[in-house]
Design an enzyme around this catalytic site. Structure first.
Site, PDB file in Angstrom:
ATOM      1  N   GLY A 152     -74.028  22.215 -26.440  1.00 50.89           N
ATOM      2  CA  GLY A 152     -74.993  22.469 -25.376  1.00 50.89           C
ATOM      3  C   GLY A 152     -75.043  21.104 -24.724  1.00 50.89           C
ATOM      4  O   GLY A 152     -74.725  20.107 -25.354  1.00 50.89           O
ATOM      5  N   CYS A 153     -75.774  21.066 -23.643  1.00 51.42           N
ATOM      6  CA  CYS A 153     -75.888  19.942 -22.782  1.00 51.42           C
ATOM      7  C   CYS A 153     -76.923  18.824 -23.353  1.00 51.42           C
ATOM      8  O   CYS A 153     -76.801  17.963 -23.625  1.00 51.42           O
ATOM      9  CB  CYS A 153     -76.374  20.375 -21.384  1.00 51.42           C
ATOM     10  SG  CYS A 153     -77.525  21.652 -21.198  1.00 51.42           S
TER      11      CYS A 153
END
Lengths: 345, 345, 345, 345
Positions: A148-149
Site C-alpha cells: 500500500g501507499c
C-alpha cells in the site's frame, strides 16, 4: 519483449502503470481491461495517451488476458482482486497485485478489516513487494503483493530504526498526509474539487485499513508484535504522501549518527534518498518519480526520533514499485523504466 | 464609538484586522500605518477594500497614533513590536499585540528563541489572551499578548485533557499543518506559488519558535513542566491550521466519555465547537470564521488520546482572537463583529 | 421577521443562500428542503453550520413550504424548478427562482437549449433580476428569475458600452472562466479534485446554455438582435467568474473616457466597482462578497474595447443576487445582509 | 556525447533544461552557471536532483563555458542574454537562446517594448525556432532564438488557419492563460502563493511583451501585417498555457473540414496533436510533455473560428522546444529525450 496485461486499467493506478510501461524498453503492453470503458481507446478516457498508444480497453476474462500476456498487473479494488487472482496464478504467469488482498498474512486480520476473503489459499504464495527489504523473496516468487501507499512510506521510514533497535516499538506514532489521487477516480462527494481544495482534514482516525498492514510489516522488522497510532489526512494535492513518524529512542543517538545509520541502511539503494542532516523531504521533490526521500532528526528535549518520509503515492506507492517488482521478477535491471526525475514545479 | 489604530497594517494579519473591524458596529478604525506603503490608500494595496474605506496608510509614530485611537492593534513582526509597545503602553491606551514579543513570561526563554528583548519590563503587564481560558485576566488588563496561531490550536485542543489529568504530560506529540498565509506577505522563494502549490513538507523540525509558547501554556494547564514534540508543516492552502495531537492516557476513558469531557469543558463557549463523536474537523469548515473546531478519539489499541483541532490562522489564530480580546477589554459582547459563518466552499 | 423557505437547499447554491440569510437581520429561515438528506441536520451535511442553526432538511411539498414561509428561494436544477414553481406562484407568496427555467422569454429558445418546458405560462410573470438594470421591475413583481452566473458577469460588464452605443453588437466575444463550484455538488468524474486541480480547459465550446441568456439580455440592452461568441473555461478554484470581453468600437474613445462612462453608468450602485484606469479585477478580490468588479481598456492598435469583469459565482452570480432581489421584493435596504467584505487571501 | 552548458541555470527554465538533458542519451551537461548560487550543488537548490547529478553552479564567464561545452543554452532573463550572447556566438559554438532578445527581427520594435538592445548585429543570425514551421532554417543555423511560451501556443494554433487563408487577419483575438511558473522564481508579492492561489486575473492588458512577437510571426504566416488583441491571464497552476483564439472566417467551412485542415497541416509532426472533433485540450494533458494539443471549432452563428491550444510552458514553451531545436542543430532525432508522457493527474 515481455508482454504485459493490466487487469483493471481504468483507475488512476492502472493508467499510471500504463504510462510507465509504455516507456519501459523491455516490455510491451498487450492488453488493458475495463468493464465500464470496454471498447474505448484509452486515449479517449485519458487524453494524455493521444498519439502514444492505440490500446483500447477490453472487457476480457482472466483467461483471455493470460493467453496474451506474460506478466499481469492487477490494478483492481480490494475484494475484486481476490476473485480473479487465482485464475491468473493457475495460468502459471507472473502476477503483481496492486490491491490489498494478499498483503495481510493473517486471514483473520484481513477479514476483520476488509471482510470475507475469497481466495485465502493464495495468500501464502504472495511475497510482500518492498524490494529494498525483500528483494530476494521477490526474485523467487511469481506472485507479488504490491504494498500500500501509506505502508510503503512508513515501512521505508522506520526500517533502519527498527532493525537497529533504536526505538521503543510501543511508542510509534504515524501522522500521514496523502494527495487525493489515493482516493481513486470513483465519483463521490468527498473527492470533489470543491470539497478537497482549500481543505485539510484527518480521516478514518484510528480505523484506516492500512493500519494492520503497517503493523504487520513493522512487527516483522522489529521482531516483536507492535501496535501503532496511525492517522491519515487528505491533502489538496494530486500526488504525494508525506509521513511524519515519532518514536521514543531506546538509547542516546545524535542527529548526525541517526542520519548515518539511515544512510548505511540504504547504501546502494537506487530509490531511497536520505536527506542531508537538517533537511527534510517535500512531496514536490518526488512527484512523478520512484523515490522515497527520508529525513531524520533527534529531538533531545523529548528523547524522540522524528522521521519524515515522502513518496509519490502513484509511483513508489503503487505503479512504480509494481514495475520495480516486475523488473526483479523478469530479471531486468531494477530501475529499468523508472529513471524519471521528479517534475518540479 | 471606540477609535482603533492598527500599527503595521500592511501584512495579511493587519488587513484581516481591518476587514473584521470595518464590520464591527462598536468601533471605528481611525489610523492604519505602514512605512512601505505610506500615503497609499489601502484599497490600492488590497483591492478587497475598494469602495469600503477611504483609509490610507500613514507612516505615523506611536504618539501620533495614540492621539487618534483608544485601542491599538500591533500587527508588527516580532522584534519590531517590542520596540514600540512601551510607547503605546505609557500612553495609557489599550493595546492588543499580535506579535510574539510579550507571550513568553520567562525572558531567558524568549531570548534563547528570538534574541535580545528590548522591553522586558513590559512582559509582566501582558495577559496571554485566550479568552476561553483567561477571560477574567483579559478583562482586568489593558495589554494583551495575542496568542500565536499554532499555540491557539494546540492549547484549546489540549486544555480539557490536561485540566482533567487525562494524559501523561510527557507524552504529548503535536503534528501541526498550516496554510501559507501564516508565512506572511514578505516575498521569499519559499512562499512562491510554484514552491508551495502541489507541495507539502515539514519545516523547522524540532526548532519552531512556537514550541516554547505551547510548552509554557500547556505546562500552566498541567500544573507541571512539560516538553512536547512539535512539528509544523506547510499546507498548500491560504488559510487554516489543523493540529493532530497524540498523548498517552492516564486512565481508561471511552471515546464517548472523552467527547463529553470536552463538551463540558467548553460549555457555553461561543467559539469552540466539539465535533460529534466519530467526526473530525476540517480547516475548510472554519475558513473565515472565529471558530476552533475540535474532534477527539480514544485509540484503545495504543491507549492514546487523539485530538484534532482546526482554526483559521488569520482569524481565531490572529485577528479574530485579537478582536475577541478587544471586545473583552472594551466591555463589548465577546462575539461582536465575529459572527462570520465560514465560507464554504 | 420575514419567513424564508429554501426549496432544494442541499447544493452549493442552496447552502450559500442559507449562509447569507442566517446573518440577514430582517429574515428567518424556517424551512430547507432536500429529498436526499431528508431528516438530517444541515450541520451534518455542511459542518460550517455546526452550532449556528438547528435546521434539518425536510422532504416537504411546495404546499407545506408555502404554509411556513413568506418568501421562497428555489435552488433546484433547471427542469426541476419549472415543475414546482407554479405551485409556489399560485400560493401568492414571493418567489426567487435561481434556476434557468424562467430566464428565457422565448419558449422556443428555451426548449431548443434545455428541452420541453413544463410551465411556460409562468414565464411572462418572471422578472429577470439584475437589480442594477431592472430594479423597478423587480420591485413590482413577486416572481424573480435570478440570473445565471456567467450572464451576470457579462451583462454588467457590457451594459454601459451597449447602452452608450460604443461597440458594434456583432463583434462581441466573451471568454469566461469559472470556478468549480459552478458545477455543483453532484459527484461526477469531471468535477473530481484530481481532474480539476492543476488543470484548465475550455468546455462546451459554442454550446453552453448560458449563451441564449446572455444574447437575450445583451440584445435588450443594444436594442437589436445580437449573437456573441461565448467560451466558458473551468478554473481550478472554488469560487469566482472572470469574463474577458472584446468588442470593436464604433467611435474613438480613450481609456480614460471609457472608464468615466462606466463609472457614470454605475454611479450610486452599491455592488458594482469600476477599477481605477489601468487596473483590472481579480476573482480573489470579490470572493465571498456581492461585488461585481469591472476593469476596462481601449486597445487603440486594434480599435477594440476590452472589459474584464469579476464576480463570486455563488454570491453575485447566485445567492447574493437572489438576496439582493429579495431585499427589493420585501422593501429592505438593497444591501441588507450583503455587507460582506471579500475574504482575502 | 555532445557537451552542454546551461548559462543561467538557477531559474525554473534552466532547471527544466537540466531535468530533460540529464535523461537525453546523446548529451552530457558539463556546466551550469549561476551567480547567486555559485559553488552550491544544484541538488541543494533543487532537491529533485538529489542523487542524480553532482553538478554545482559555477560563476563562470562565457569563455569558460565555451571551453567546456559544444552547445550552450542561454536561460537568462531578457536584457541579460544580449550582453553575453555575442561571446558565445563568436566562439563558434552552437547556441539556443531562451530569452526574448533575438526573437524580434525589427530592432526598433524590440527597443520600443524591451529597451535598448546591446547586440543588434546578432539579431539577423538568429533563427526563430519553431521546428514545426522552420525546421530547415534551424538545421542550417547555429544560433536559435527559442520562442516565447505564449507565442508558441498561439503560432502553432493559428498557422494552419493563416496559411490556408481561412481567416481575416485583422480579426484575431487571443485570450491566453498561463500557469505561474512563467513568472519565474524571483520573489515578488504578485507571485506569492496567497496572491495566486484561489485567484485569477488578466494582467498587462494590451501591453504584454509577447504581443509584438506573436504579431511578427503571425504576419509572416499570413503574408501581411497583422495586429491582434492579446490578453494574458494568470492561472493558479504550476505549468501550462492555454490560448483561446477567435477569428472571423473568410469562407464557409465546417468544423469537420477545419479539423481536417489542421490534421493535414501537422501530419507527421511528433509534438502537435489535433484533438478529435468536438473535444478540446486541457493543460493537464500536456503537463511535463513536449506536446502542443490543439482543438478547433467553427461557430456558424457568428461565422468565427475558435482554436484552443495547450502546451506546458516550461517544456514546449521553453526547455522542451529548446532541446527539440538542439536535436536539429546536432543531427539527433528530433524527439530524442522528449518522449515524456504527460504526468496525470
Amino acid at each position: 519483449m515481455i508482454k504485459i496485461g493490466i487487469y483493471g486499467a481504468s483507475g488512476y493506478t492502472g493508467q499510471e502503470c500504463l504510462r510507465l510501461l509504455l516507456r519501459h524498453s523491455g516490455v510491451e503492453v498487450v492488453a488493458i481491461t475495463s468493464r465500464r470503458y470496454a471498447g474505448l481507446p484509452i486515449a479517449d478516457v485519458y487524453p494524455v495517451f493521444s498519439g502514444l498508444t492505440s490500446l483500447s480497453f477490453m472487457d476480457a476474462s482472466p483467461q483471455e488476458v493470460t493467453e496474451l500476456a506474460d506478466v499481469i498487473f492487477l490494478a483492481l479494488p480490494h475484494s475484486e482482486s481476490m476473485k480473479v487472482a487465482p485464475l491468473f496464478w493457475e495460468s502459471g504467469k507472473k502476477v503483481v497485485d496492486l490491491s490489498a488482498d494478499y498483503r495481510l498474512r493473517d486471514i483473520a486480520v484481513y477479514e476483520s478489516w476488509y471482510g470475507k476473503h475469497a481466495s485465502p489459499h493464495l495468500v501464502p504464495e504472495a511475497v510482500y513487494g518492498i524490494p529494498e527489504l525483500y528483494r530476494e523473496e521477490v526474485a523467487k516468487t511469481r506472485f507479488v503483493a504490491n504494498p500500500g501507499c501509506y505502508p510503503t512510506s512508513v515501512i521505508l521510514g522506520m526500517a533502519p530504526a527498527l532493525k537497529n533497535k533504536l526505538i521503543d516499538p510501543a511508542s510509534v506514532i504515524v501522522d500521514s498526509k496523502s494527495g487525493t489521487s489515493g482516493a481513486g477516480r470513483e465519483p463521490q462527494v468527498g473527492s470533489l474539487f470543491c470539497e478537497v481544495n482549500e481543505a485539510f482534514k484527518a480521516y478514518k482516525v484510528g480505523s484506516h485499513r492500512h493500519t494492520p498492514e503497517i503493523e504487520q510489516e513493522l512487527s516483522r522488522l522489529a521482531g516483536e508484535e507492535m501496535n501503532i497510532s496511525f492517522t491519515p489526512h487528505l491533502l489538496p494535492i494530486d500526488r504525494g504522501i508525506l509521513s511524519t513518524i515519532y518514536a521514543t529512542l531506546t538509547r542516546e543517538v545524535t542527529s548526525a549518527e541517526l542520519s548515518e545509520i539511515y544512510r548505511d541502511f540504504y547504501a546502494g539503494e537506487r530509490f531511497v534518498r536520505i536527506c542531508r542532516p537538517g533537511t527534510f523531504p517535500n512531496v514536490a521533490f518526488v512527484r512523478g518519480s520512484n523515490y522515497c526521500d527520508i529525513g531524520t532528526a533527534v529531538d533531545p528535549r523529548t528523547h524522540r526520533l522524528i522521521v519524515v518520509s515522502a513518496i509519490d503515492n502513484l509511483v513508489k506507492g503503487a505503479a512504480g514499485q509494481a514495475i520495480q517488482n516486475m523488473n526483479i521478477l523478469c530479471g531486468f535491471p531494477e530501475d529499468m523504466g523508472l529513471e524519471m526525475i521528479a517534475l518540479f514545479p
